[in-house]
Design an enzyme around this catalytic site. Structure first.
Site, short mmCIF file in Angstrom:
data_model
loop_
_atom_site.label_atom_id
_atom_site.label_comp_id
_atom_site.label_asym_id
_atom_site.label_seq_id
_atom_site.Cartn_x
_atom_site.Cartn_y
_atom_site.Cartn_z
N ASN A 54 -8.92 -9.87 0.38
CA ASN A 54 -9.20 -9.20 1.72
C ASN A 54 -10.53 -8.22 1.43
O ASN A 54 -10.88 -7.66 2.58
CB ASN A 54 -8.10 -8.36 2.22
CG ASN A 54 -7.64 -7.35 1.30
OD1 ASN A 54 -8.35 -7.05 0.19
ND2 ASN A 54 -6.94 -6.52 1.74
N ARG A 89 8.18 -22.20 -2.99
CA ARG A 89 8.10 -23.12 -1.93
C ARG A 89 7.59 -24.54 -2.74
O ARG A 89 7.92 -25.34 -2.31
CB ARG A 89 7.55 -22.89 -0.74
CG ARG A 89 8.38 -21.84 0.40
CD ARG A 89 7.63 -21.90 1.47
NE ARG A 89 6.41 -20.98 1.43
CZ ARG A 89 6.20 -19.87 1.44
NH1 ARG A 89 7.14 -19.08 1.74
NH2 ARG A 89 4.85 -19.41 1.60
N THR A 126 0.77 -3.78 -1.09
CA THR A 126 0.17 -5.06 -1.71
C THR A 126 0.96 -5.47 -2.75
O THR A 126 1.24 -6.49 -3.15
CB THR A 126 -0.99 -4.39 -1.99
OG1 THR A 126 -1.96 -4.15 -0.88
CG2 THR A 126 -1.94 -5.71 -2.98
N VAL A 144 -11.97 -8.19 -12.46
CA VAL A 144 -11.20 -9.27 -13.27
C VAL A 144 -11.09 -10.75 -12.92
O VAL A 144 -11.35 -11.65 -13.50
CB VAL A 144 -9.92 -8.73 -13.89
CG1 VAL A 144 -9.17 -9.66 -14.65
CG2 VAL A 144 -10.12 -7.38 -14.44
N LYS A 171 3.81 -1.37 -9.26
CA LYS A 171 3.69 -2.49 -10.48
C LYS A 171 5.21 -2.63 -11.00
O LYS A 171 5.51 -3.81 -11.31
CB LYS A 171 2.46 -2.24 -11.41
CG LYS A 171 1.28 -2.47 -11.04
CD LYS A 171 0.98 -3.78 -10.60
CE LYS A 171 -0.56 -3.92 -10.18
NZ LYS A 171 -0.90 -5.48 -9.90
N TYR A 201 0.72 3.30 -7.32
CA TYR A 201 0.39 2.32 -8.14
C TYR A 201 1.30 1.99 -9.21
O TYR A 201 1.68 0.77 -9.53
CB TYR A 201 -1.09 2.55 -8.96
CG TYR A 201 -1.69 1.36 -9.71
CD1 TYR A 201 -1.91 0.32 -9.03
CD2 TYR A 201 -1.83 1.54 -10.93
CE1 TYR A 201 -2.53 -0.76 -9.96
CE2 TYR A 201 -2.41 0.46 -11.86
CZ TYR A 201 -2.58 -0.53 -11.25
OH TYR A 201 -3.27 -1.73 -12.01
#
Length: 418
Positions: free
Chosen positions: A132, A204, A190, A112, A247, A243
């Site tokens: 990565n 930031r 992740t 995607v 999420k 997963y």
């Protein structure tokens, strides 16, 4: 008298011995001083000579090295000019500085993400892809490498990233069951630490962040179709939990940052998506069926095949993500196709599109596999004016063509190796 003479003699001998020792010491000191001065002078002279010789040799070697490199440099310059001249990029719209966004796509070399990068590049924005390459591939975005508006960074979002951007599309995460189950701890990191780092970056630099969430946050449906207000029913310790729960936590983090730090967030709950650049062996329904059909193998259906899915083409998803990012709506939005098909029906559609007559076989059902999936896209229609446009058969045919090319390329590669 004898006694007096003997004492005098003894004193005289001691004096002589003392004087002799002093003389010996003086001689040794003089010799040592002379030797030390000589040894100090010699290296000083030899060192200066050595340094001068080194400088001359270095100058000579550098000149020789530059002379030897001249033809190589000329050749490299010529190749760079030719590459810039010959490389054809997709047409890119020019945007004025005030309209051009600096966009970061985490996971931008994936299925995607690479299509999203294409769309944003062609719109004229500056795109930085961070990946990565766990599931992403350089081939997906190599056609942009070298373009002045494009940058590729090999980086894992689990580690902090310092970069100046205006928008962040956070797509980084394995999304197919075999990939996210392969390393569940990495999947959790992740989706949690990676999301935390992206939110920290957004805070930031005052960027807006869009989280690519998933329909898996709904778990086993108790509501059909699934609307954004449905809280879901997820097994927190099942094989998909790394997963699904990852999420769900990522969404929680987004709204915590929005409330506490005033970070602008958008959340897209993505339903089943297919199209070119899918991994052929990623274990998803579409890729499994197409690959098996093209290779003349039986199509494997998990369980009875009565479970349903709703499939959208990747270009529709990309349009939905961009519309959501640029909208003023911050609550979760379903992005999917409400056209629902059973898995068995979908297997027959793929078989027919490929032009084969492969048998369809049933295998054991996967644990926690949702029975039904269909998005309620009322919110997307109303707020984004979005709906899927690509018909299922058109999207399937484009994906089949892509898989054919990939298989052909793989066969050629094997012939070359032989």
């Amino acid at each position: 008298m004898a006694v007096t003479f003997s004492a005098f003699t003894v004193v005289s001998r001691k004096s002589k011995l003392f004087i002799a020792i002093i003389l010996v010491v003086l001689l040794v000191v003089c010799w040592a001083f002379s030797r030390n001065r000589t040894s100090n002078d010699e290296p000083r002279i030899s060192k200066s000579l050595v340094e001068e010789i080194k400088r001359e040799m270095q100058k000579y070697n550098v000149e020789m090295f530059h002379e030897a490199l001249k033809p190589i440099n000329i050749r490299l310059t010529d190749l760079e000019k030719r590459d810039k001249r010959d490389k054809k990029y997709l047409p890119v719209k020019y945007l004025a500085e005030k309209d051009r966004k600096r966009v970061l796509i985490s996971g931008g070399a994936g299925f995607v993400g690479s299509h999203l990068a294409d769309s944003l590049m062609m719109q004229g924005h500056e795109v930085t892809v961070v990946d990565n390459f766990f599931t992403g591939r350089k081939r997906n975005i190599e056609h942009w490498i070298g373009h002045e508006n494009f940058e590729l960074i090999n980086h894992d979002v689990v580690e902090p990233l310092l970069i100046e951007v205006d928008q962040i599309y956070h797509l980084a995460s394995p999304a197919s069951p075999p990939n996210y189950m392969y390393n569940p701890i990495k999947t959790i990191k992740t989706n949690t630490i990676g999301t935390l780092n992206m939110l920290g970056l957004a805070k930031r630099v005052h960027a807006r962040l869009l989280l690519a969430s998933t329909s898996e946050v709904y778990g086993v449906q108790q509501e059909h179709p699934q609307g954004e207000d449905y809280w879901g029913h997820v097994n927190p310790i099942g094989p998909r939990a790394c997963y699904d729960e990852g999420k769900r936590v990522a969404e929680t983090m987004c709204y915590a940052y929005a409330k506490q730090e005033q970070v602008e967030v958008r959340v897209a709950r993505i339903f089943n998506t297919f199209g070119p650049r899918m991994h052929m062996n990623d274990g998803r329904v579409v890729s499994n069926f197409i690959l098996q059909a093209l290779e003349g193998k039986p199509l494997t259906v998990y369980g009875s095949g009565s479970q349903t899915r709703s499939f959208q083409y990747v270009s529709d998803l990309v349009n939905g993500l961009i519309l959501l990012m640029n909208s003023n709506y911050s609550k979760p939005v379903n992005v999917g196709n409400p056209d629902e098909h059973s898995i068995m029906e979908f297997a027959r559609i793929i078989n027919k599109a490929v032009g084969g007559n492969n048998p369809i076989i049933n295998v054991a059902q996967m644990e926690d596999d949702p029975k039904r999936r269909k998005p309620d896209i009322t919110r997307a229609r109303r707020l984004l004016n979005w709906k899927p446009l690509v018909p299922l058969d058109v999207g399937i045919n484009k994906t089949i063509q892509y898989f054919r090319r990939e298989l052909k390329r793989a066969r050629k590669s094997k012939l070359i190796d032989l």
